[in-house]
Design a protein around this motif. Structure first.
Motif, PDB file in Angstrom:
ATOM      1  N   TYR A   1      45.836  44.389  42.204  1.00  0.00           N
ATOM      2  CA  TYR A   1      45.002  45.567  42.430  1.00  0.00           C
ATOM      3  C   TYR A   1      43.523  45.228  42.325  1.00  0.00           C
ATOM      4  CZ  TYR A   1      49.368  48.026  42.347  1.00  0.00           C
ATOM      5  OH  TYR A   1      50.628  48.439  42.643  1.00  0.00           O
ATOM      6  N   CYS A   2      42.737  45.976  43.055  1.00  0.00           N
ATOM      7  CA  CYS A   2      41.303  45.758  43.177  1.00  0.00           C
ATOM      8  C   CYS A   2      40.595  45.980  41.842  1.00  0.00           C
ATOM      9  CB  CYS A   2      40.741  46.700  44.239  1.00  0.00           C
ATOM     10  SG  CYS A   2      38.984  46.476  44.549  1.00  0.00           S
TER      11      CYS A   2
ATOM     12  N   ARG B   1      37.430  46.575  41.641  1.00  0.00           N
ATOM     13  CA  ARG B   1      36.365  47.549  41.878  1.00  0.00           C
ATOM     14  C   ARG B   1      36.861  48.979  41.937  1.00  0.00           C
ATOM     15  NH1 ARG B   1      33.016  44.722  46.706  1.00  0.00           N
ATOM     16  NH2 ARG B   1      32.267  42.924  45.542  1.00  0.00           N
ATOM     17  N   CYS B   2      37.866  49.226  42.801  1.00  0.00           N
ATOM     18  CA  CYS B   2      38.277  50.614  43.055  1.00  0.00           C
ATOM     19  C   CYS B   2      39.708  50.920  42.629  1.00  0.00           C
ATOM     20  CB  CYS B   2      38.092  50.961  44.530  1.00  0.00           C
ATOM     21  SG  CYS B   2      39.273  50.162  45.638  1.00  0.00           S
ATOM     22  N   GLY B   3      40.479  49.906  42.260  1.00  0.00           N
ATOM     23  CA  GLY B   3      41.855  50.114  41.833  1.00  0.00           C
ATOM     24  C   GLY B   3      42.872  50.154  42.960  1.00  0.00           C
ATOM     25  N   GLY B   4      42.404  50.031  44.203  1.00  0.00           N
ATOM     26  CA  GLY B   4      43.319  50.017  45.350  1.00  0.00           C
ATOM     27  C   GLY B   4      44.163  48.753  45.371  1.00  0.00           C
TER      28      GLY B   4
ATOM     29  N   CYS C   1      41.054  44.198  49.737  1.00  0.00           N
ATOM     30  CA  CYS C   1      41.226  45.635  49.528  1.00  0.00           C
ATOM     31  C   CYS C   1      40.807  46.379  50.798  1.00  0.00           C
ATOM     32  CB  CYS C   1      40.370  46.096  48.350  1.00  0.00           C
ATOM     33  SG  CYS C   1      40.497  47.862  48.004  1.00  0.00           S
TER      34      CYS C   1
ATOM     35  N   ARG D   1      40.224  49.564  50.943  1.00  0.00           N
ATOM     36  CA  ARG D   1      39.303  50.657  50.612  1.00  0.00           C
ATOM     37  C   ARG D   1      37.847  50.199  50.490  1.00  0.00           C
ATOM     38  NH1 ARG D   1      42.390  52.928  45.480  1.00  0.00           N
ATOM     39  NH2 ARG D   1      41.742  55.069  45.811  1.00  0.00           N
ATOM     40  N   CYS D   2      37.627  49.074  49.788  1.00  0.00           N
ATOM     41  CA  CYS D   2      36.236  48.668  49.527  1.00  0.00           C
ATOM     42  C   CYS D   2      35.904  47.258  50.006  1.00  0.00           C
ATOM     43  CB  CYS D   2      35.929  48.810  48.040  1.00  0.00           C
ATOM     44  SG  CYS D   2      36.743  47.598  46.980  1.00  0.00           S
TER      45      CYS D   2
ATOM     46  N   PHE E   1      36.840  44.415  48.916  1.00  0.00           N
ATOM     47  CA  PHE E   1      36.802  43.393  47.871  1.00  0.00           C
ATOM     48  C   PHE E   1      37.807  42.301  48.224  1.00  0.00           C
ATOM     49  CE2 PHE E   1      38.611  41.736  43.867  1.00  0.00           C
ATOM     50  CZ  PHE E   1      37.465  41.195  43.306  1.00  0.00           C
TER      51      PHE E   1
END
Length: 80
Positions: free
Chosen positions: A17-18, A20-23, A64, A66-67, A69
């Motif tokens: 999991y990321c 930065r954002c948890g994705g 990731c 989403r962001c 990363f």
């Protein structure tokens, strides 16, 4: 017996999991596949020498959605 990457060969599911954002990070494949346009077609005996990790490991790129990363993860090869 040959050393193979269980992730490259579909023998392992790896969830990470990321930071930065948890994705959830998605596996983008072995890092050696990104070296140049021919590297995905080269023998593993050649590409294992240039990825910057020990011979017994395969370095994968995770990203990731989403962001954007990115994280490199070293996967232990297994004997087949």
């Amino acid at each position: 017996m040959e050393l193979v990457c269980p992730l490259c060969n579909g023998m392992l599911n790896y969830e990470i999991y990321c930071l930065r954002c948890g994705g959830r990070l998605k596996d983008q494949g072995a890092i050696v596949d990104y070296l140049d346009e021919y590297s995905p077609y080269l023998s593993n005996d050649i590409t294992q020498l240039v990825d910057g990790v020990e011979y017994e490991k395969c370095c994968h790129l995770f990203k990731c959605d989403r962001c954007d990363f990115e994280k490199r993860v070293e996967i232990n090869r297994v004997r087949m």
